[in-house]
Structure formats: C-alpha cells, structure tokens
Motif scaffolding. Sequence first.
Motif, PDB file in Angstrom:
ATOM      1  N   ARG A  56      46.739  43.352  41.256  1.00 23.40           N
ATOM      2  CA  ARG A  56      46.506  43.265  42.702  1.00 23.40           C
ATOM      3  C   ARG A  56      46.632  44.639  43.358  1.00 23.40           C
ATOM      4  O   ARG A  56      45.868  44.996  44.250  1.00 23.40           O
ATOM      5  CB  ARG A  56      47.517  42.312  43.344  1.00 23.40           C
ATOM      6  N   ASP A  57      47.633  45.402  42.904  1.00 17.77           N
ATOM      7  CA  ASP A  57      47.920  46.687  43.541  1.00 17.77           C
ATOM      8  C   ASP A  57      47.015  47.821  43.059  1.00 17.77           C
ATOM      9  O   ASP A  57      46.674  48.720  43.834  1.00 17.77           O
ATOM     10  CB  ASP A  57      49.381  47.087  43.301  1.00 17.77           C
ATOM     11  N   HIS A  58      46.658  47.792  41.771  1.00 11.22           N
ATOM     12  CA  HIS A  58      45.976  48.947  41.192  1.00 11.22           C
ATOM     13  C   HIS A  58      44.651  48.621  40.494  1.00 11.22           C
ATOM     14  O   HIS A  58      43.913  49.541  40.139  1.00 11.22           O
ATOM     15  CB  HIS A  58      46.893  49.637  40.160  1.00 11.22           C
ATOM     16  N   GLY A  59      44.367  47.366  40.254  1.00  7.21           N
ATOM     17  CA  GLY A  59      43.189  47.003  39.475  1.00  7.21           C
ATOM     18  C   GLY A  59      41.895  46.956  40.270  1.00  7.21           C
ATOM     19  O   GLY A  59      41.894  46.922  41.507  1.00  7.21           O
ATOM     20  N   ALA A  60      40.784  46.941  39.545  1.00  7.07           N
ATOM     21  CA  ALA A  60      39.464  46.905  40.169  1.00  7.07           C
ATOM     22  C   ALA A  60      39.034  45.482  40.515  1.00  7.07           C
ATOM     23  O   ALA A  60      38.125  45.284  41.319  1.00  7.07           O
ATOM     24  CB  ALA A  60      38.435  47.548  39.242  1.00  7.07           C
ATOM     25  N   PHE A  61      39.689  44.500  39.874  1.00  9.66           N
ATOM     26  CA  PHE A  61      39.332  43.108  40.103  1.00  9.66           C
ATOM     27  C   PHE A  61      40.560  42.317  40.562  1.00  9.66           C
ATOM     28  O   PHE A  61      41.677  42.822  40.511  1.00  9.66           O
ATOM     29  CB  PHE A  61      38.744  42.483  38.828  1.00  9.66           C
ATOM     30  N   THR A  62      40.364  41.083  40.967  1.00  8.28           N
ATOM     31  CA  THR A  62      41.486  40.252  41.389  1.00  8.28           C
ATOM     32  C   THR A  62      42.068  39.501  40.191  1.00  8.28           C
ATOM     33  O   THR A  62      41.352  39.213  39.221  1.00  8.28           O
ATOM     34  CB  THR A  62      41.058  39.222  42.448  1.00  8.28           C
ATOM     35  N   ALA A  63      43.344  39.206  40.273  1.00  8.62           N
ATOM     36  CA  ALA A  63      43.991  38.437  39.211  1.00  8.62           C
ATOM     37  C   ALA A  63      43.356  37.055  39.105  1.00  8.62           C
ATOM     38  O   ALA A  63      43.246  36.488  38.010  1.00  8.62           O
ATOM     39  CB  ALA A  63      45.487  38.321  39.479  1.00  8.62           C
ATOM     40  N   LYS A  64      42.912  36.524  40.243  1.00  7.63           N
ATOM     41  CA  LYS A  64      42.291  35.197  40.252  1.00  7.63           C
ATOM     42  C   LYS A  64      41.014  35.180  39.418  1.00  7.63           C
ATOM     43  O   LYS A  64      40.699  34.180  38.766  1.00  7.63           O
ATOM     44  CB  LYS A  64      41.984  34.765  41.691  1.00  7.63           C
ATOM     45  N   THR A  65      40.296  36.316  39.409  1.00 10.95           N
ATOM     46  CA  THR A  65      39.079  36.412  38.596  1.00 10.95           C
ATOM     47  C   THR A  65      39.404  36.211  37.129  1.00 10.95           C
ATOM     48  O   THR A  65      38.698  35.492  36.410  1.00 10.95           O
ATOM     49  CB  THR A  65      38.411  37.788  38.791  1.00 10.95           C
ATOM     50  N   TYR A  66      40.493  36.824  36.680  1.00 15.98           N
ATOM     51  CA  TYR A  66      40.910  36.690  35.281  1.00 15.98           C
ATOM     52  C   TYR A  66      41.370  35.270  34.987  1.00 15.98           C
ATOM     53  O   TYR A  66      41.069  34.718  33.921  1.00 15.98           O
ATOM     54  CB  TYR A  66      42.035  37.688  34.973  1.00 15.98           C
ATOM     55  N   GLN A  67      42.097  34.682  35.921  1.00 18.67           N
ATOM     56  CA  GLN A  67      42.606  33.332  35.708  1.00 18.67           C
ATOM     57  C   GLN A  67      41.471  32.311  35.644  1.00 18.67           C
ATOM     58  O   GLN A  67      41.494  31.392  34.827  1.00 18.67           O
ATOM     59  CB  GLN A  67      43.596  32.985  36.825  1.00 18.67           C
ATOM     60  N   LYS A  68      40.455  32.492  36.481  1.00 21.79           N
ATOM     61  CA  LYS A  68      39.309  31.583  36.455  1.00 21.79           C
ATOM     62  C   LYS A  68      38.483  31.763  35.183  1.00 21.79           C
ATOM     63  O   LYS A  68      38.016  30.801  34.584  1.00 21.79           O
ATOM     64  CB  LYS A  68      38.422  31.823  37.678  1.00 21.79           C
ATOM     65  N   ARG A  69      38.302  33.018  34.788  1.00 17.48           N
ATOM     66  CA  ARG A  69      37.438  33.302  33.638  1.00 17.48           C
ATOM     67  C   ARG A  69      38.095  32.925  32.310  1.00 17.48           C
ATOM     68  O   ARG A  69      37.442  32.401  31.413  1.00 17.48           O
ATOM     69  CB  ARG A  69      37.086  34.797  33.626  1.00 17.48           C
ATOM     70  N   PHE A  70      39.397  33.225  32.176  1.00 20.06           N
ATOM     71  CA  PHE A  70      40.061  33.036  30.885  1.00 20.06           C
ATOM     72  C   PHE A  70      41.033  31.861  30.855  1.00 20.06           C
ATOM     73  O   PHE A  70      41.600  31.553  29.814  1.00 20.06           O
ATOM     74  CB  PHE A  70      40.784  34.329  30.488  1.00 20.06           C
ATOM     75  N   GLY A  71      41.249  31.209  32.000  1.00 21.37           N
ATOM     76  CA  GLY A  71      42.124  30.045  32.034  1.00 21.37           C
ATOM     77  C   GLY A  71      43.505  30.338  32.576  1.00 21.37           C
ATOM     78  O   GLY A  71      44.107  29.504  33.248  1.00 21.37           O
ATOM     79  N   SER A  72      44.030  31.531  32.284  1.00 23.38           N
ATOM     80  CA  SER A  72      45.333  31.951  32.792  1.00 23.38           C
ATOM     81  C   SER A  72      45.462  33.456  32.606  1.00 23.38           C
ATOM     82  O   SER A  72      44.688  34.070  31.850  1.00 23.38           O
ATOM     83  CB  SER A  72      46.475  31.243  32.056  1.00 23.38           C
TER      84      SER A  72
END
Length: 201
Positions: free
Chosen positions: A31-47
Amino acid sequence: MPERIPDDELLRELQQLAHKLGTTPKVQDMRDHGAFTAKTYQKRFGSWTDALAAAGFEPNKRGPAKIPADALAEELQQLADELGTTPTKTDMADHGRFSAKVYQERFDSWNNAIMAAGLSVNSQQPAELAADELLAELQRLADELESTPKMTDMRDHGKFSPTTYHTRFGSWNAALEAAGLTPNRQSSTEVEPNNGQNSDV
C-alpha cells in the motif's frame, strides 16, 4: 475496461519490492510503496499469502514469508564477483541489497550463508591473523577517518571485528598503541556488544 495486468508483472513488482525493503513485503508495504494495490493481488491469487507463494516466497507461520534462499545466495555470489573475494558482513551492508541480519536469521550464521552460496569461508581465527595485517587495517582506518578509530568505527567500516583486536592484543587501547596510534580515552570504556557478529567473514 482497463487492460488486465499480467500475472508476471504483478509478481515481478512483489519481488522488486522485497529487494528494496530487504524483507518480504506485507500488505501495508504494498500500500505504501508498491505500484499496485494489495486487493489486486488478493483478487488475482486468492490471498496475499498465495500471492507471496506465487512470487517464490516461503510462508512463515511466525511472521511474513521469507526471501527465497536462492535469491539470497545469488546476491552473495554477485557481490563476490564484484569484490573478487568472499564478501564480509560489512561488504554486504555497504554494497548488498540485503542486510547481514537477513542472512544470519535465514541460515543461522554468516558462514552458513557463505557456504550455501558455494563460496569459500574465511576460516582464519583471530590468533591466526597476522598482527601486521590487523595493525595495518587500524592504520588504514585512522587515515580514512583522520582520527583514532573507535571500536564502533572498526565494526562499521573496518575489515575485522573489534573482538578480534581484544582477543589478539588484550584490549582496544593496546591494539591502538601497537599500531602506533594515540589511544582514545573514551575507547577504554567502550564495550563491544555481544551481538553474535564476532566472525570476520
């Protein structure tokens, strides 16, 4: 509709963030330093944990997943190639992407990490190191600092551990005197912390 971000691009961002932080990213790090949102990863990979696993990180029940051992070893090997010799903990702190602490926590000791990377361990013990080599390093550091080195200077910028000098010469001041340097009055009260980093490798 926005174009779907490729999985490999998402995973590459996770790996780059891990390298930047020196540890496995947490949701807050993304959230602080990444290019994408954590939610994007959770939706794409499940968690988030599954996303970390897909990026090659190993889950750790006691905390965040660990940086893969092969990535740590590769960094050691690359640094060895750049330096032309087996890296020390100081070399890693000055030039590496990860901290020496990461290696010690992962491999239990710096020497174990060196061996895991297929590099030669410097097996010299304090008594086996030539006195003139130890004293020359003190003099080099004194020239670099333009003052009498303290134990903390040797620990942070020198080639050997301050403990090596204590073991070989009896005290830090005795080592300074043997090197032809004026002892620092404060150095007699300095106590080398027992931080488990007494190896010169």
